[in-house]
Motif scaffolding. Structure first.
Motif, PDB file in Angstrom:
ATOM      1  N   ASN A 181      31.911  43.302  49.572  1.00  0.00           N
ATOM      2  CA  ASN A 181      30.637  43.804  50.467  1.00  0.00           C
ATOM      3  C   ASN A 181      31.014  45.332  50.745  1.00  0.00           C
ATOM      4  N   VAL A 182      31.983  46.076  50.708  1.00  0.00           N
ATOM      5  CA  VAL A 182      32.223  47.221  50.989  1.00  0.00           C
ATOM      6  C   VAL A 182      32.130  48.351  49.608  1.00  0.00           C
ATOM      7  N   ASN A 183      31.712  49.283  49.961  1.00  0.00           N
ATOM      8  CA  ASN A 183      31.788  50.262  48.802  1.00  0.00           C
ATOM      9  C   ASN A 183      32.957  51.290  48.741  1.00  0.00           C
ATOM     10  N   LEU A 184      33.917  50.935  48.123  1.00  0.00           N
ATOM     11  CA  LEU A 184      35.209  51.612  48.307  1.00  0.00           C
ATOM     12  C   LEU A 184      35.231  52.232  46.771  1.00  0.00           C
ATOM     13  N   SER A 185      36.440  52.916  46.646  1.00  0.00           N
ATOM     14  CA  SER A 185      36.782  53.630  45.282  1.00  0.00           C
ATOM     15  C   SER A 185      37.055  52.524  44.407  1.00  0.00           C
ATOM     16  N   GLY A 186      37.098  52.951  43.091  1.00  0.00           N
ATOM     17  CA  GLY A 186      37.446  51.936  41.978  1.00  0.00           C
ATOM     18  C   GLY A 186      38.704  51.362  42.235  1.00  0.00           C
ATOM     19  N   SER A 187      39.718  51.930  42.442  1.00  0.00           N
ATOM     20  CA  SER A 187      41.074  51.490  42.561  1.00  0.00           C
ATOM     21  C   SER A 187      41.398  50.750  43.524  1.00  0.00           C
ATOM     22  N   ILE A 188      40.948  51.094  44.811  1.00  0.00           N
ATOM     23  CA  ILE A 188      40.853  50.277  46.050  1.00  0.00           C
ATOM     24  C   ILE A 188      40.337  49.029  45.957  1.00  0.00           C
ATOM     25  N   GLU A 189      39.236  48.987  45.217  1.00  0.00           N
ATOM     26  CA  GLU A 189      38.567  47.813  44.863  1.00  0.00           C
ATOM     27  C   GLU A 189      39.251  46.732  44.296  1.00  0.00           C
ATOM     28  N   TRP A 190      40.009  47.233  43.275  1.00  0.00           N
ATOM     29  CA  TRP A 190      40.636  46.386  42.279  1.00  0.00           C
ATOM     30  C   TRP A 190      41.788  45.949  42.916  1.00  0.00           C
ATOM     31  N   ILE A 191      42.393  46.771  43.805  1.00  0.00           N
ATOM     32  CA  ILE A 191      43.517  46.330  44.502  1.00  0.00           C
ATOM     33  C   ILE A 191      43.097  45.078  45.408  1.00  0.00           C
ATOM     34  N   PHE A 192      42.104  45.284  46.079  1.00  0.00           N
ATOM     35  CA  PHE A 192      41.730  44.128  47.107  1.00  0.00           C
ATOM     36  C   PHE A 192      41.189  42.868  46.386  1.00  0.00           C
ATOM     37  N   LEU A 193      40.764  43.073  45.131  1.00  0.00           N
ATOM     38  CA  LEU A 193      40.236  42.048  44.017  1.00  0.00           C
ATOM     39  C   LEU A 193      41.853  41.297  43.666  1.00  0.00           C
ATOM     40  N   MET A 194      42.681  42.032  43.520  1.00  0.00           N
ATOM     41  CA  MET A 194      43.631  41.430  42.949  1.00  0.00           C
ATOM     42  C   MET A 194      44.606  40.849  44.053  1.00  0.00           C
ATOM     43  N   ILE A 195      44.663  41.301  45.202  1.00  0.00           N
ATOM     44  CA  ILE A 195      45.193  40.693  46.267  1.00  0.00           C
ATOM     45  C   ILE A 195      44.403  39.182  46.641  1.00  0.00           C
ATOM     46  N   SER A 196      43.259  39.386  46.748  1.00  0.00           N
ATOM     47  CA  SER A 196      42.512  37.763  46.978  1.00  0.00           C
ATOM     48  C   SER A 196      42.746  36.879  45.894  1.00  0.00           C
ATOM     49  N   LEU A 197      42.948  37.538  44.845  1.00  0.00           N
ATOM     50  CA  LEU A 197      43.050  36.609  43.468  1.00  0.00           C
ATOM     51  C   LEU A 197      44.237  35.798  43.684  1.00  0.00           C
ATOM     52  N   ILE A 198      45.551  36.562  43.882  1.00  0.00           N
ATOM     53  CA  ILE A 198      46.782  36.106  44.077  1.00  0.00           C
ATOM     54  C   ILE A 198      46.896  35.277  45.169  1.00  0.00           C
ATOM     55  N   ALA A 199      46.354  35.704  46.299  1.00  0.00           N
ATOM     56  CA  ALA A 199      46.372  34.889  47.473  1.00  0.00           C
ATOM     57  C   ALA A 199      45.714  33.711  47.465  1.00  0.00           C
ATOM     58  N   ASN A 200      44.341  33.614  46.883  1.00  0.00           N
ATOM     59  CA  ASN A 200      43.817  32.401  46.791  1.00  0.00           C
ATOM     60  C   ASN A 200      44.454  31.267  45.888  1.00  0.00           C
ATOM     61  N   ILE A 201      45.029  31.825  44.816  1.00  0.00           N
ATOM     62  CA  ILE A 201      45.561  30.992  43.820  1.00  0.00           C
ATOM     63  C   ILE A 201      46.754  30.275  44.506  1.00  0.00           C
ATOM     64  N   THR A 202      47.789  31.026  45.077  1.00  0.00           N
ATOM     65  CA  THR A 202      48.696  30.867  45.779  1.00  0.00           C
ATOM     66  C   THR A 202      48.322  29.661  46.822  1.00  0.00           C
ATOM     67  N   SER A 203      47.496  29.954  47.719  1.00  0.00           N
ATOM     68  CA  SER A 203      47.133  28.870  48.837  1.00  0.00           C
ATOM     69  C   SER A 203      46.643  27.647  48.187  1.00  0.00           C
ATOM     70  N   VAL A 204      45.715  27.894  47.310  1.00  0.00           N
ATOM     71  CA  VAL A 204      44.951  26.517  46.511  1.00  0.00           C
ATOM     72  C   VAL A 204      45.982  25.729  45.882  1.00  0.00           C
ATOM     73  N   ILE A 205      47.049  26.282  45.365  1.00  0.00           N
ATOM     74  CA  ILE A 205      48.147  25.442  44.650  1.00  0.00           C
ATOM     75  C   ILE A 205      49.064  24.783  45.848  1.00  0.00           C
ATOM     76  N   GLY A 206      49.436  25.604  46.709  1.00  0.00           N
ATOM     77  CA  GLY A 206      50.056  24.977  47.823  1.00  0.00           C
ATOM     78  C   GLY A 206      49.351  23.970  48.608  1.00  0.00           C
ATOM     79  N   LEU A 207      48.237  24.166  48.824  1.00  0.00           N
ATOM     80  CA  LEU A 207      47.399  23.015  49.726  1.00  0.00           C
ATOM     81  C   LEU A 207      47.377  21.939  48.997  1.00  0.00           C
ATOM     82  N   SER A 208      47.077  22.254  47.542  1.00  0.00           N
ATOM     83  CA  SER A 208      46.649  21.260  46.663  1.00  0.00           C
ATOM     84  C   SER A 208      48.162  20.105  46.543  1.00  0.00           C
TER      85      SER A 208
END
Length: 72
Positions: A24-51
């Motif tokens: 939702n926020v207009n960030l520079s390309g590299s910062i946007e990818w960093i947030f995307l990778m953080i969200s991907l790793i965090a979501n996968i970790t939490s879904v596996i743990g909660l499952s």
């Protein structure tokens, strides 16, 4: 495992938050990818743990309780 449940919920919240920030926020390309990778790793970790908590830990505790009641 129950002690880790609040940690898993916090990781899920961080993953969802960083996903919303990157989308939702207009960030520079590299910062946007960093947030995307953080969200991907965090979501996968939490879904596996909660499952694992829901599908392995809770039934194991119920079976252990039933086994103790059976052999009393």
């Amino acid at each position: 495992m129950v002690k880790n449940l609040p940690l898993l919920m916090a990781i899920l919240l961080i993953g969802v938050s960083s996903s919303l920030i990157s989308g939702n926020v207009n960030l520079s390309g590299s910062i946007e990818w960093i947030f995307l990778m953080i969200s991907l790793i965090a979501n996968i970790t939490s879904v596996i743990g909660l499952s694992l908590h829901v599908f392995v830990y809770l039934p194991m505790k119920k079976a252990e309780k039933n086994l103790k009641e059976t052999f009393k």
